[in-house]
Design an enzyme around this catalytic site. Structure first.
Site, PDB file in Angstrom:
ATOM      1  N   GLU A 336       0.840  -1.196   0.000  1.00  7.49           N
ATOM      2  CA  GLU A 336       0.000   0.000   0.000  1.00  7.49           C
ATOM      3  C   GLU A 336       0.874   1.245   0.000  1.00  7.49           C
ATOM      4  O   GLU A 336       1.717   1.415   0.883  1.00  7.49           O
ATOM      5  CB  GLU A 336      -0.924   0.032   1.218  1.00  7.49           C
ATOM      6  CG  GLU A 336      -2.017  -1.023   1.202  1.00  7.49           C
ATOM      7  CD  GLU A 336      -3.014  -0.869   2.339  1.00  7.49           C
ATOM      8  OE1 GLU A 336      -4.058  -1.525   2.276  1.00  7.49           O
ATOM      9  OE2 GLU A 336      -2.749  -0.092   3.286  1.00  7.49           O
ATOM     10  N   CYS A 337       0.678   2.094  -0.987  1.00  9.52           N
ATOM     11  CA  CYS A 337       1.312   3.412  -1.080  1.00  9.52           C
ATOM     12  C   CYS A 337       2.839   3.322  -1.035  1.00  9.52           C
ATOM     13  O   CYS A 337       3.463   3.100  -2.051  1.00  9.52           O
ATOM     14  CB  CYS A 337       0.761   4.344   0.001  1.00  9.52           C
ATOM     15  SG  CYS A 337       0.993   6.100  -0.397  1.00  9.52           S
ATOM     16  N   ALA A 338       3.451   3.486   0.121  1.00 11.31           N
ATOM     17  CA  ALA A 338       4.905   3.364   0.213  1.00 11.31           C
ATOM     18  C   ALA A 338       5.364   2.013  -0.310  1.00 11.31           C
ATOM     19  O   ALA A 338       6.411   1.901  -0.959  1.00 11.31           O
ATOM     20  CB  ALA A 338       5.359   3.555   1.655  1.00 11.31           C
ATOM     21  N   LEU A 340       3.949   0.257  -2.652  1.00 12.59           N
ATOM     22  CA  LEU A 340       3.920   0.333  -4.111  1.00 12.59           C
ATOM     23  C   LEU A 340       5.178   1.000  -4.636  1.00 12.59           C
ATOM     24  O   LEU A 340       5.804   0.521  -5.592  1.00 12.59           O
ATOM     25  CB  LEU A 340       2.678   1.104  -4.562  1.00 12.59           C
ATOM     26  CG  LEU A 340       2.629   1.556  -6.025  1.00 12.59           C
ATOM     27  CD1 LEU A 340       2.579   0.353  -6.959  1.00 12.59           C
ATOM     28  CD2 LEU A 340       1.427   2.473  -6.271  1.00 12.59           C
ATOM     29  N   SER A 430      -0.958  -0.927  -4.604  1.00  9.23           N
ATOM     30  CA  SER A 430      -1.698   0.270  -5.005  1.00  9.23           C
ATOM     31  C   SER A 430      -1.454   1.389  -4.009  1.00  9.23           C
ATOM     32  O   SER A 430      -0.863   1.184  -2.947  1.00  9.23           O
ATOM     33  CB  SER A 430      -3.198  -0.023  -5.096  1.00  9.23           C
ATOM     34  OG  SER A 430      -3.778  -0.119  -3.803  1.00  9.23           O
TER      35      SER A 430
END
Length: 457
Positions: A336-338, A340, A430
């Site tokens: 998630e986020c980081a 990704l 994502s």
């Protein structure tokens, strides 16, 4: 078990909620109480300071992410073993997710959560630049919504003894009890960056010293007995149970490695609890300096600030290679986020894991807000067409290879039909942050995939 709570709110952001709430948690603990700390909304940073003050995990209460029906049970789960709870609010007291038409009562606001739990509200008011006007402000907040009970006010950044005297008179006029008056104290300021406060893990020893300072100031200037006296709650809720939520679906034990350390600090306490409930052994590793734990079957890469540590992350080529090889073998990888950003080929020119074909860069454009998302394809976590509500919170952009398969399609105002993330083999990566309690099937499915695949690092 019924545990009383107070919600610490404010008229607006920047009033000192985090400082006062964290100091209150620490002061109550110092006075002999076992305090359960909570944060309204999806914020990952404030709970880190709460945890330092309380000596136990900080948790989130977000009806937008998990739905109204889970707020009471998650609260009951989080207060186990405590005798009082402190709930730090978000934004202004009545601010939350705005509906498509705007102007509607905001879901996920502090007032919303306080009403769901029957928790009285302590309003933190930044007293700089005002005196008698505080009476009008308090009158407005006290009468705006009958479902919200303002139990008292803590005056913050008070300039002098005379200033405090006038402010107290104004509060008396409004019929709101003054629970404390905090003088202007520079030592209480926490460091910030473009996405809010610097995380407690990054701030390290200075974070602990800052929490100690907050605790001392609140203990000195707030009437703790009055705070405890005004705490309250509705009838006890049945506690949320991670075992019941996920069931034990793993066909054999699986080892799930979760990235931690300074670069990966965003996560909800319930996630590890649910992974264990689904049959996994959960171990942490720091991608800045460590390799994958022996026997790793699956990897979780949570959010954080990898753009602050790109050179260090890139320098640890051993763990980057391990993650790449594990993903290539079909192991489940949830990012998630980081996470990704860590999985793409490069971040701001620095080589990353290369699991997801693409490059990422830091930008000045903030992407922030709740997202209604639909799974585009079957993955190690979600079934195609599955709907979730998540949260986006970053200043980066990823350019994917032309052949990539997105993880999500967003729906709703301003983001309709926007694609996010990438899915291939066992990888689901994502920008979207989700709360695992809202999607227990995804956790169970992830562990089941790990147990079946068992490539082992």
């Amino acid at each position: 078990m019924r545990v009383s709570a107070v919600a610490v709110a404010a008229p607006a952001s920047g009033s000192g909620k985090t400082t006062i709430a964290t100091g209150l948690i620490g002061a109550l603990r110092q006075a002999g109480h076992t305090v359960a700390p909570f944060k309204v909304g999806p914020d990952f940073i404030d709970p880190g300071y709460h945890a330092l003050a309380a000596g136990r995990p900080g948790r989130n209460l977000d009806p937008v992410l998990v739905g109204e029906r889970l707020i009471g049970p998650l609260y009951a789960h989080g207060v186990a073993g405590a005798d009082i709870a402190v709930i730090e609010g978000v934004l202004g007291l009545f601010d939350g997710r705005i509906g498509p038409a705007g102007g509607a009562p905001a879901a996920g606001s502090t007032a919303h959560v306080a009403a769901l739990l029957g928790a009285p509200v302590i309003l933190v008011v930044d007293a700089r630049g005002q005196s008698h006007s505080v009476a009008a402000l308090l009158h407005g907040f006290s009468t705006f919504d009958t479902a919200t009970r303002i139990a008292g006010v803590i005056l913050n950044r008070v300039g002098s003894a005379r200033h405090e005297q006038v402010l107290r008179q104004a509060c008396d006029q409004a019929g709101v009890a003054v629970l404390g008056a905090i003088p202007r104290t520079a030592e209480l300021e926490l460091p910030t960056r473009y996405l809010g406060l610097v995380t407690a893990v990054e701030y390290g020893r200075r974070a602990r010293l800052a929490v100690q300072a907050m605790t001392a100031v609140v203990a000195r200037h707030v009437d703790l007995a009055a705070v405890i006296a005004c705490a309250g709650s509705q009838a006890a809720h049945p506690p949320w149970d991670p075992v019941i939520a996920v069931g034990n679906t793993a066909r054999q034990p699986a080892t799930v490695a979760i990235a931690a350390g300074r670069a990966f600090t965003f996560g909800y306490a319930e996630h590890a609890e649910m992974l264990r409930a689904a049959g996994a052994e959960v171990v942490e590793f720091d991608p800045l300096s460590e390799t994958l734990p022996e026997g790793t079957d699956a990897v979780v890469l949570p959010g954080g600030f990898p753009e602050q540590f790109t050179a260090e992350l890139s320098a640890n080529d051993t763990v980057r290679r391990q993650i790449n090889e594990l993903a290539a073998a079909g192991a489940p990888v949830h990012a998630e986020c980081a996470g990704l950003l860590y999985l793409v080929s490069e971040l701001d020119g620095h080589p990353m894991c290369g699991v997801v074909a693409g490059s990422a860069r830091f930008t000045q454009h903030l992407k922030l807000g709740y997202r209604d998302a639909v799974a585009v394809v079957d993955s190690a976590l979600y079934s195609v067409g599955e709907r979730v509500v998540g949260h986006e919170f970053h200043r980066t952009a990823v350019t994917f290879a032309d052949s990539y398969q997105p993880a999500w399609v967003y729906q709703g105002q301003d983001v309709d039909d926007v694609r996010d993330g990438a899915v291939h083999s066992g990888v689901h990566a994502s920008y979207l942050h989700t709360h695992p309690a809202a999607t227990p099937g995804a956790v169970a499915r992830f562990v089941a995939h790990a147990a079946c695949n068992t490539p082992r690092a």
